[in-house]
Design an enzyme around this catalytic site. Sequence first.
Site, PDB file in Angstrom:
ATOM      1  N   ASP A  93      21.961 -11.104 -60.680  1.00 23.45           N
ATOM      2  CA  ASP A  93      21.931 -12.463 -60.150  1.00 23.45           C
ATOM      3  C   ASP A  93      21.490 -13.386 -61.280  1.00 23.45           C
ATOM      4  OD1 ASP A  93      21.634 -14.780 -58.608  1.00 23.45           O
ATOM      5  OD2 ASP A  93      20.863 -13.652 -56.898  1.00 23.45           O
ATOM      6  N   ASP A 134      24.252 -18.090 -59.185  1.00 20.19           N
ATOM      7  CA  ASP A 134      23.515 -18.960 -58.274  1.00 20.19           C
ATOM      8  C   ASP A 134      23.951 -20.415 -58.424  1.00 20.19           C
ATOM      9  OD1 ASP A 134      21.126 -19.225 -56.433  1.00 20.19           O
ATOM     10  OD2 ASP A 134      20.474 -20.554 -58.052  1.00 20.19           O
ATOM     11  N   GLU A 151      28.107 -18.713 -56.055  1.00 21.30           N
ATOM     12  CA  GLU A 151      27.553 -19.356 -54.862  1.00 21.30           C
ATOM     13  C   GLU A 151      27.957 -20.826 -54.903  1.00 21.30           C
ATOM     14  OE1 GLU A 151      23.242 -20.015 -52.659  1.00 21.30           O
ATOM     15  OE2 GLU A 151      23.400 -20.287 -54.826  1.00 21.30           O
ATOM     16  N   HIS A 201      19.466 -13.472 -48.776  1.00 21.45           N
ATOM     17  CA  HIS A 201      18.034 -13.719 -48.957  1.00 21.45           C
ATOM     18  C   HIS A 201      17.608 -15.114 -48.521  1.00 21.45           C
ATOM     19  CE1 HIS A 201      20.134 -15.314 -52.398  1.00 21.45           C
ATOM     20  NE2 HIS A 201      19.101 -16.085 -52.646  1.00 21.45           N
ATOM     21  N   ASP A 202      18.555 -16.017 -48.295  1.00 25.46           N
ATOM     22  CA  ASP A 202      18.247 -17.387 -47.888  1.00 25.46           C
ATOM     23  C   ASP A 202      18.500 -17.632 -46.404  1.00 25.46           C
ATOM     24  OD1 ASP A 202      17.435 -18.384 -50.356  1.00 25.46           O
ATOM     25  OD2 ASP A 202      19.468 -18.941 -50.959  1.00 25.46           O
TER      26      ASP A 202
END
Length: 544
Positions: free
Chosen positions: A101, A202, A244, A318-319
């Site tokens: 990531d 990200d 993302e 994770h969000d």
Amino acid sequence: MVKTEKKWWKDTVVYQIYPRSFQDSNGDGIGDIRGIIQRLPYLEELGVGALWLSPVCRSPQDDNGYDISDYQDIDPMFGTLDDMEELIQKAKECGIRIIMDLVLNHTSDEHRWFREARKSKDNPYHDYYVWRDGKESKLPNDMESVFGGPAWEWVPELGQYYFHQFSVKQPDLNWENPKVRREIYDMILWWMDKGVGGFRLDVIDQIAKEPDLKITNNGPRLHEFIRELSKETFQKGDLITVGEAWGADTERAKLYSNPDGSEFSMVFQFEHIGLDQQEGKTKWDLSPLPFVKLKKTLAKWQTELAGQGWNSLFWNNHDLPRIVSRWGNDGKYRVESAKMLASVLHGMQGTPYIYQGEELGMTNVHFDDISQYKDIETLHMYEERMEEGYSEEEVMASIYAKGRDNARTPMQWDESRHAGFTKGTPWIAVNPNYREINAAREMADPDSVFRYYQKLIRLRKEYPVFTDGVFSLLLEEDEQIFAYTRTDEESELLVWANFTDRPAQCTWPEEWKEAEVLLSNYDSSMKANELRPYETVMMIRTLQ
């Protein structure tokens, strides 16, 4: 019929790990890389082909690792670079690739580049970041940070503001500077040489920002930058790359995931994820899920990207809150609804992502007090809304539904203290339901959510229709049933799912009455003309 080009990531399933919450190996209460190595046999048994690790690079952890201070080192809380290299090698031996990531939109303010940048305007690293001249009392404009407050931070010794879309400790990089881009490319090539299998990028749609025009995502040079990034790095290896992009629509996604490989393998888009909030407001302003709109949204992405791009398939990360608590039923029908949601997702075209614990049917957590929460976004929201006059009950209801810590409580391995996650004190409390919901119990039960996910992963490799089949939505306006077919030259797949806790009336198409049932979430045979609460059936038939 358009056959998709054979790529390893098209029929694999990716498993996302949030390292600090997965497995602690040294008793400090924080998950680490050696803990991941320890659990590779579990992941191999599940059948996943890649592990996406949320950031493990060196970081002050202001935003849980999304504030990187050294891209080419591992944060000591997770281990060492040697541990990372061992993970890459041992995962490879299990047939699993590691996805890093990377945060390329910004760094930590403790990154070497930024420490140099704030020394003087003449420093060679100054232009690695986004600066504007000004006065302490007058901001360059009224742009706000995602985490609250102004997006500009005053540096008195320079007489300038720097731009930060996120935390004040996350200054934005200046992608207009070719030296910045070259540094990033060299860093990515270094990781590729280490043997990583891909990258998740990200907030990548924010790199071409133009803050003077109040443009953050989808800036004019975005795809120019991404194509250069891909040419200089990703295209030199056999990688999976996923960007993302909260601002992506289907037309932009065709650019991101163009089959010519000029940008990424695929993109994370979030159109379906924003449906259960009040229109024009934030995620904290809750609204019932418009089910018919959910079906039409997912169907749109399936049909519009067919042959022109590639979908990433996900309910969780994770969000995001746990899907079984969000759109399923985490009480009486937890197992049934977890399996139903899995079938709906994994039957579609694209690469499915499982977030750690999703394969166990892990649920949201309801901590009693705000002091138990750790997430920076949640804490900022709580403070702001309490000041604005919201009641404690209202604010906590939003956190219980949408807080990021729902996804970040430790992985539930067994019934022992702290769910087998750590022998120490966990950095965030374990969900109290771990004695009922844990991996040891699930793996011992042939009818568990874990075993259901295992079967789905295997089916995707066995039947080409999962990769190549054309998607067609059925019962478009039905308020309870999500049904669709996938059709290739040889076979047709049918996924039939009741999204509610009430029986749903249905009429089985005649041609499906003798079809093979690949998977279902009820023990007994299907009822005629009815789907039971959260019932799902996955069937296949051969075309003559």
